[in-house]
Enzyme design. Structure first.
Site, PDB file in Angstrom:
ATOM      1  N   PRO A  39       6.580  -5.302 -19.970  1.00  0.00           N
ATOM      2  CA  PRO A  39       7.248  -5.138 -21.288  1.00  0.00           C
ATOM      3  C   PRO A  39       6.308  -4.526 -22.464  1.00  0.00           C
ATOM      4  CG  PRO A  39       9.204  -6.002 -20.413  1.00  0.00           C
ATOM      5  CD  PRO A  39       8.290  -6.186 -19.749  1.00  0.00           C
ATOM      6  N   GLU A  72       0.949   5.030 -12.944  1.00  0.00           N
ATOM      7  CA  GLU A  72      -0.113   4.461 -11.697  1.00  0.00           C
ATOM      8  C   GLU A  72      -1.414   4.882 -11.957  1.00  0.00           C
ATOM      9  OE1 GLU A  72       0.542   4.515  -7.483  1.00  0.00           O
ATOM     10  OE2 GLU A  72       2.652   4.243  -7.464  1.00  0.00           O
TER      11      GLU A  72
END
Ligand code: CAA
Length: 391
Positions: free
Chosen positions: A133, A373
């Protein structure tokens, strides 16, 4: 070693895998894509069928459950799958590039038998978990921890986020800190199992696009990981994660190429059918120029992907990195997908905004390719560092 020759012609084997993927994707995936997008559920049935075709471990040798094909076959198949549905493309890309490729490269024989064979053969589904997070682009600033016990096993605690296939994965390639004081050199890779105590499924992300690919948080509460399930040495995790992302970024570039093509074909179809002000839309020069740009960008993206595949194939022998080639392909192809989807939707006008056509789904799906990514900003950073010799 892939056999793309100086003429850039595909071999009969490459054409065969591309055509098989195209038939399957158009007949089995495209018709269900809108439904799974709407309900936001993992398309287990079609993923199982893709497994039976060898698509979940395409580059892994047959001895470890894979299809034993080359890198070009992989992108040819992935492009077709992604063109029909980007969610299926994501699931395939993560399973192949981020997970199977990593275990094959770094895993012991024991890890290959236990964690690679069942995934490459499609009996099990896998995920890759780096993000947390509070650490996305700055991936090494993770808070999760693995503490070594006297018997050599590790106790893992922490929260990971944005895990593609997290809700359904049987195995996860997990990156966590074993020595926080060492920064990125304190990160270690582990293979963890979803059915073990301490592995808790967290919040499922309510996403804008690729809604059929399940994405979630994973929480580790005193998860005990045996020493032999560590991938690589302690402290090698960040480099393993980055190396796998080089491969993963070719996968996402290919997913983006598939989305771009789907949007482009929808646009061409509409421009040749729809009329306004007494002529076909395709007769308006403003729209012709846009189609020309879309087509040119798509072919350029494809060549950047093939260039990265070639660099990856060479790296398998030389040990060199192909970071630059992978990042350029990912950056350009993802921005091409977004641009093509944006233009295709605008050309369609009101009907493009409707869920009656897949164009609005291409638009929503394209956006993630500029984010996961490694965002476009991270790709530019990686490319610049490479060309300026800063790394
Ligand atoms: N291959 C091998 N080694 C690499 C590497 C690569 N591609 N990139 C970096 N390294 C090495 C460096 O050589 C360096 O090694 P030394 O310690 O020996 O010098 C080390 O790793 C640290 O490198 P940097 O100093 O460059 O690290 P950094 O902290 O500046 O960050 C970064 C580099 C490129 C920004 C990296 O953090 C990055 O790629 N961030 C984006 C993360 C990302 O893509 N996250 C997506 C997660 S997956 C996902 O999206 C969800 C999903 O399930 C699909």
């Amino acid at each position: 070693m892939m056999s793309l020759g100086p003429t850039l012609e595909l071999t009969p084997e490459h054409l065969m895998i591309r055509d098989a993927a195209r038939d399957f994707a158009q007949n089995e995936i495209a018709p269900i894509a809108a439904h799974y997008d709407e309900i936001g559920e993992f398309p287990m049935e079609t993923i199982k069928k893709m497994s039976a075709m060898g698509f979940m471990g395409l580059e892994i040798p047959e001895a470890y459950g894979g299809a034993g094909m080359d890198g070009l076959s992989y992108v040819l198949a992935l492009e077709e799958v992604s063109k029909a549905d980007a969610s299926h493309g994501t699931i395939m890309s993560v399973n192949n590039s981020l997970y199977c490729g990593g275990i094959y490269k770094y895993g012991s024989e024991l890890l290959k038998q236990k964690f690679l064979q069942p995934v490459a053969s499609g009996q099990k589904i896998a995920a890759y978990s780096l993000t947390e997070p509070s650490s996305g682009s700055d991936a090494s600033r993770m808070k999760s921890r693995a503490v070594k016990r006297s018997d050599g096993s590790y106790v893992i605690n922490g929260r990971k986020s944005w895990v593609t296939s997290g809700p359904v994965a049987d195995f996860v390639l997990l990156f966590t800190m074993t020595a926080p004081e060492r920064g990125h050199n304190g990160i270690t890779a582990f293979l963890v199992e979803a059915d073990q105590p301490g592995f808790v499924h967290g919040k499922v992300e309510p996403k804008m696009g690729i809604r059929a690919s399940a994405t979630s948080e994973l929480v580790f509460e005193d998860y005990v990981c045996p020493a032999e399930h560590r991938l690589g040495e302690e402290g090698e995790g960040f480099k393993i994660a980055m190396t796998m992302l080089d491969a993963g970024r070719i996968g996402i570039a290919t997913q983006a190429l598939g989305i771009a093509e789907a949007a482009y074909e929808a646009a061409v179809g509409y421009l040749t059918e729809r009329e306004a002000f007494g002529k076909k839309l395709g007769e308006f020069q403003g729209l012709q120029f846009q189609v020309a740009d879309m087509k040119t960008r798509i072919e350029a993206a494809r060549l950047l992907i093939y260039n990265a595949v070639l660099a990856k194939a060479k790296a398998q022998h030389s040990g060199a990195r192909y970071t630059l080639e992978a990042s350029m392909a990912k950056l350009y192809a993802s921005e091409t997908a977004m641009e093509c989807a944006h233009r295709a939707l605008q050309m369609h006008g009101g009907i493009g905004y409707s869920k009656e056509l897949p164009v609005e789904r291409y638009f929503r799906d394209a956006k993630i390719t500029e984010i996961y990514e490694g965002t476009s900003e991270i790709q530019r950073m990686v490319i610049a560092r490479n060309v300026l010799g800063l790394r």
